[in-house]
Design a protein around this motif. Sequence first.
Motif, PDB file in Angstrom:
ATOM      1  N   SER A 205      10.011 -24.827  12.302  1.00 38.66           N
ATOM      2  CA  SER A 205       8.742 -24.273  11.864  1.00 38.66           C
ATOM      3  C   SER A 205       9.033 -23.092  10.946  1.00 38.66           C
ATOM      4  CB  SER A 205       7.959 -23.801  13.094  1.00 38.66           C
ATOM      5  OG  SER A 205       6.864 -22.998  12.733  1.00 38.66           O
ATOM      6  N   THR A 206       8.037 -22.679  10.187  1.00 34.81           N
ATOM      7  CA  THR A 206       8.212 -21.482   9.373  1.00 34.81           C
ATOM      8  C   THR A 206       8.134 -20.225  10.234  1.00 34.81           C
ATOM      9  OG1 THR A 206       5.855 -21.430   8.869  1.00 34.81           O
ATOM     10  CG2 THR A 206       7.310 -22.550   7.284  1.00 34.81           C
ATOM     11  N   THR A 207       7.627 -20.356  11.458  1.00 36.61           N
ATOM     12  CA  THR A 207       7.586 -19.224  12.382  1.00 36.61           C
ATOM     13  C   THR A 207       8.948 -19.070  13.041  1.00 36.61           C
ATOM     14  OG1 THR A 207       5.235 -19.486  12.804  1.00 36.61           O
ATOM     15  CG2 THR A 207       6.502 -18.289  14.459  1.00 36.61           C
TER      16      THR A 207
ATOM     17  N   PHE B  36       2.256 -16.046   7.484  1.00 35.85           N
ATOM     18  CA  PHE B  36       1.170 -15.083   7.384  1.00 35.85           C
ATOM     19  C   PHE B  36       1.280 -13.936   8.386  1.00 35.85           C
ATOM     20  CE2 PHE B  36      -0.370 -19.269   6.060  1.00 35.85           C
ATOM     21  CZ  PHE B  36      -0.651 -18.992   4.731  1.00 35.85           C
ATOM     22  N   HIS B  37       2.450 -13.746   8.964  1.00 37.64           N
ATOM     23  CA  HIS B  37       2.607 -12.643   9.909  1.00 37.64           C
ATOM     24  C   HIS B  37       4.062 -12.171   9.957  1.00 37.64           C
ATOM     25  CE1 HIS B  37       3.989 -15.956  12.459  1.00 37.64           C
ATOM     26  NE2 HIS B  37       4.563 -15.039  13.224  1.00 37.64           N
ATOM     27  N   ASP B  38       4.218 -10.932  10.392  1.00 38.59           N
ATOM     28  CA  ASP B  38       5.538 -10.311  10.558  1.00 38.59           C
ATOM     29  C   ASP B  38       5.328  -9.097  11.455  1.00 38.59           C
ATOM     30  OD1 ASP B  38       7.992  -9.083  10.417  1.00 38.59           O
ATOM     31  OD2 ASP B  38       8.067  -9.004   8.227  1.00 38.59           O
ATOM     32  N   TYR B  39       5.678  -9.216  12.732  1.00 41.59           N
ATOM     33  CA  TYR B  39       5.456  -8.094  13.629  1.00 41.59           C
ATOM     34  C   TYR B  39       6.499  -8.053  14.742  1.00 41.59           C
ATOM     35  CZ  TYR B  39       3.187 -11.503  16.717  1.00 41.59           C
ATOM     36  OH  TYR B  39       2.921 -12.589  17.507  1.00 41.59           O
ATOM     37  N   SER B  40       6.602  -6.878  15.350  1.00 43.57           N
ATOM     38  CA  SER B  40       7.511  -6.653  16.472  1.00 43.57           C
ATOM     39  C   SER B  40       6.773  -5.919  17.573  1.00 43.57           C
ATOM     40  CB  SER B  40       8.711  -5.814  16.049  1.00 43.57           C
ATOM     41  OG  SER B  40       9.493  -6.488  15.108  1.00 43.57           O
ATOM     42  N   GLU B  41       7.154  -6.230  18.806  1.00 47.68           N
ATOM     43  CA  GLU B  41       6.579  -5.555  19.961  1.00 47.68           C
ATOM     44  C   GLU B  41       7.652  -5.374  21.020  1.00 47.68           C
ATOM     45  OE1 GLU B  41       1.950  -6.867  20.031  1.00 47.68           O
ATOM     46  OE2 GLU B  41       3.382  -8.395  20.694  1.00 47.68           O
ATOM     47  N   ASN B  42       7.489  -4.321  21.801  1.00 43.50           N
ATOM     48  CA  ASN B  42       8.346  -4.087  22.955  1.00 43.50           C
ATOM     49  C   ASN B  42       7.514  -4.267  24.222  1.00 43.50           C
ATOM     50  OD1 ASN B  42      10.681  -3.498  21.520  1.00 43.50           O
ATOM     51  ND2 ASN B  42      10.190  -1.335  21.368  1.00 43.50           N
TER      52      ASN B  42
END
Length: 162
Positions: A113-115, A43-49
């Motif tokens: 995990s799926t994560t 339920f998520h897909d993100y990137s951060e610096n």
Amino acid sequence: MTRYVILFLALMTCCAHAADGISFSSLKAGDTITVHYTSKGCFHDYSENFTFKGGKPVSVKVTQIGSSWDEKLKKRIPNREKGLGTLVLNKKDLSRLDNLFKFYRNGGDRSISTTQDSIHIKLFHNGILTREEKFYDHTGATHTMKNVLTFPELSARLEKKN
């Protein structure tokens, strides 16, 4: 001969230190650690610096990386950045980040995990890259672990402030 002994000892010291990996607790003035963190799951897909600046105190600047789906390439393409802000970190925060990376370096707990988290970390001293590490964590375990500070936790601190 003395010259070679000194060179050998210098190399051994460098290599022994490199085996420990990058440490947040030993971040000094003039040092910068950058982390590119990506997390994908059901339920998520993100990137951060995350940009950590050494000194007294140590601070971290957090930037979200937005993306959109590219139909031709059949994958998400980064296309915008949103600065969340900057946090000041204390000794406990730095120790908990070091604990997180100890977990990554030891290969996690081997569960699946799926994560899927991807972590790319670089250490710079006075602007020069001195060390780099990459980790892939498919355990999903870090979000429930005690004594670690995760990257989503850092972001959440800023989201609460804004």
